[in-house]
Design an enzyme around this catalytic site. Structure first.
Site, PDB file in Angstrom:
ATOM      1  N   ASN A   1     -11.356 -95.906  69.957  1.00  0.00           N
ATOM      2  CA  ASN A   1     -11.455 -96.712  69.130  1.00  0.00           C
ATOM      3  C   ASN A   1     -10.583 -98.140  69.276  1.00  0.00           C
ATOM      4  OD1 ASN A   1      -9.077 -96.397  65.995  1.00  0.00           O
ATOM      5  ND2 ASN A   1     -10.729 -97.849  66.547  1.00  0.00           N
ATOM      6  N   GLY A   2     -11.174 -98.864  69.209  1.00  0.00           N
ATOM      7  CA  GLY A   2     -11.319-100.334  69.222  1.00  0.00           C
ATOM      8  C   GLY A   2     -12.085-101.342  70.504  1.00  0.00           C
TER       9      GLY A   2
ATOM     10  N   CYS B   1     -13.911 -97.379  64.157  1.00  0.00           N
ATOM     11  CA  CYS B   1     -14.009 -96.245  64.398  1.00  0.00           C
ATOM     12  C   CYS B   1     -12.876 -95.496  63.823  1.00  0.00           C
ATOM     13  CB  CYS B   1     -14.892 -96.159  65.582  1.00  0.00           C
ATOM     14  SG  CYS B   1     -13.932 -96.782  67.141  1.00  0.00           S
TER      15      CYS B   1
ATOM     16  N   GLY C   1     -16.201 -95.747  59.592  1.00  0.00           N
ATOM     17  CA  GLY C   1     -16.819 -95.523  60.517  1.00  0.00           C
ATOM     18  C   GLY C   1     -18.381 -95.262  59.225  1.00  0.00           C
TER      19      GLY C   1
ATOM     20  N   TYR D   1      -5.666-102.062  54.627  1.00  0.00           N
ATOM     21  CA  TYR D   1      -6.936-102.432  53.737  1.00  0.00           C
ATOM     22  C   TYR D   1      -7.525-101.037  54.820  1.00  0.00           C
ATOM     23  CZ  TYR D   1     -11.505-102.560  52.969  1.00  0.00           C
ATOM     24  OH  TYR D   1     -13.556-102.577  52.865  1.00  0.00           O
TER      25      TYR D   1
END
Length: 508
Positions: free
Chosen positions: A146-147, A46, A72, A291
């Site tokens: 986020n995580g 996210c 996301g 990436y």
């Protein structure tokens, strides 16, 4: 089906609209990538955004989330506050699909946090869309995370024994519940106390009725940057975002990264900071540079474009092969392919064209087309490939199915030889820190040698970038410490069973 969940101080309204088609001959199929597991890229968890001190905070957050949409595409949400009230709207789908002008008008206030999500922990459902809002004795708190937390099982059980009631199955809510149950006297102390109890990866933004908070975990797994929008008529607008590319759209100036173990608070009086944890070795996710992040972002203090260019150059040094043309697998392989081509002194050509307009629905073909999932997204340029010795550059191989289909496609377009080069080492272990990774049994490099993978994907040759080469490519004056567990199996935190971390299966 589109869903919107409106959360205001008066309550919750669930609005649902049905997408239908009048033609019985046309079958509308949602999300082609989910139907064709050939698209076996890893998916980021996210992205988060926070805005403090802007009269159109919701709209600014929308723009920030739009820039982070690559992190996301499953759900998105925005929460706003005006000093007295806190409103929250979230829905399933893309940012632009959810937040129309009419919807944004329902989000007043000069503060906002936002979230765009691909599920890692918790069901893929509106229930777990963020920001998550909890009303507690500490007041209203909204959080976007986020995580992934790796000790969520023990924490959740302890909180439930203490009387906590969880609204979601997302690990993000655990942080808010820890804050609500903290015995610390002030909210800032409660947040610092709570963050020191959780283990794993988190870059979070939080909001109360009158304050914005931002924090990163002590090891700095996931990125979070701080920026500023100058305001000549008053206090500057402070911005936080998972990637600095969001600042460009907002016309904000990048100031710095939130430090690992740092808690930043923004109020009307300005920005204050405290280090709630220290002494942990930095373990930033190196796959952000490989990436996930956009090439125009500055991640962990380093430009992603520069890292990927160096990956390509190092790959050419390590595994060059006689060839006629260098072709990237778009879009993630483009920058590394440019570096490879320049280092090797060979022409760079866009021999595979990506269809950028594959939407959330498409018309199913009446007749089955071989490798349709890949052909829907990529198409070879025959006159650039025919009779050529082609070096294909891609960022990773996960399951191997996509790579095999792309190699077949290039060979089918007349290529005389097809050599595949990967700008990172073999992925042999799943990630526990917020990346949607298959289990080890589904990672082709965990179960096959490089030669066996080459045979499976039907390439003339295959080579990966070495781990040493990758670390060298991503290291500059910043001297970052990176997590490379997906390539080594050596995890910075205590090992947790993957079934506790991966997304729960969705029951249809």
């Amino acid at each position: 089906m589109n869903h919107l969940l409106y959360q205001g101080v008066a309550g919750v309204i669930d609005q649902t609209s049905q997408l239908s088609t009048s033609s019985p001959q046309r079958s509308l199929i949602p999300d082609p990538c989910s139907l064709f597991p050939a698209f076996d890229k890893l998916r980021e968890e996210c992205g988060v955004v926070a805005i403090h001190g802007h009269p159109e905070a919701a709209r600014q957050t929308y723009l920030g989330l739009y820039a982070l949409q690559h992190r996301g595409q499953e759900s998105a949400g925005i929460a706003t506050a005006d000093g007295h009230h806190l409103a929250n709207i979230k829905g399933m789908g893309l940012v632009s699909e959810i937040f129309t002008d009419e919807v944004l008008a329902k989000l007043p206030g000069n503060m906002a946090i936002g979230h765009t999500r691909y599920s890692t922990t918790g069901d893929s459902a509106l229930l777990n869309a963020q920001p998550i809002r909890v009303d507690s004795v500490k007041g209203l708190i909204a959080i976007a995370h986020n995580g992934n937390l790796v000790n969520l099982g023990n924490l959740r059980a302890r909180l439930e024994r203490s009387g906590a009631y969880f609204q979601t199955t997302s690990d993000s809510e655990i942080i808010v519940q820890l804050i609500a149950h903290s015995r610390a006297g002030t909210l800032v102390d409660a947040i610092a106390d709570s963050l020191s109890q959780v283990e794993g990866a988190f870059s979070i933004v939080m909001m109360t009725r009158d304050r914005i908070f931002a924090a990163r975990d002590p090891r700095g797994f996931r990125p979070l940057s701080m920026g500023r929008i100058p305001n000549p008529d008053g206090p500057d607008t402070i911005v936080f975002a998972s990637e600095s590319c969001a600042f460009d759209l907002l016309r904000a100036t990048y100031e710095r990264d939130v430090l690992p173990g740092e808690l930043v608070m923004v109020t009307e009086d300005g920005v204050t900071s405290r280090q709630y944890a220290s002494g942990f070795p930095q373990s930033s996710c190196i796959f952000e540079h490989v990436y996930f992040a956009r090439p125009d972002s500055k991640i962990f203090g380093r430009w992603v474009q520069e890292s990927r260019d160096q990956m390509g150059r190092q790959l050419a040094r390590e595994s060059g092969v006689p060839a006629d043309v260098i072709v990237p697998v778009p879009d993630s392989g483009v920058t590394a392919a440019l570096g490879y081509a320049e280092q090797a002194g060979l022409p760079f050509r866009l021999g595979l064209i990506r269809n950028h307009y594959v939407g959330r629905t498409f018309i199913e073909p009446e007749q089955r087309v071989r490798d349709f999932g890949v052909r829907l997204k990529l198409n070879p340029v025959r006159n650039l490939l025919e009779g050529k010795r082609v070096v294909l550059i891609d960022d990773s191989i996960i399951r191997g199915t996509t790579s095999r289909k792309i190699v077949r496609m290039v060979r089918g377009a007349g290529a005389r030889e097809v050599h595949l080069r990967i700008s990172c080492p073999p992925t042999i272990s799943p990630c526990f820190y917020g990346v949607d990774t298959p289990s080890k049994r589904d990672l082709i490099a965990a179960n096959k040698s490089v030669e066996e993978i080459r045979q499976f994907i039907e390439a003339d040759s295959l080579a990966y970038l070495s781990l040493e080469g990758l670390l060298k490519s991503c290291d500059g004056s910043e001297h970052n410490g990176y997590c490379t567990a997906c390539y080594t199996g050596n995890y910075p935190t205590q090992w947790v069973d993957v079934e506790d971390i991966l997304p729960a299966a969705v029951t249809l």
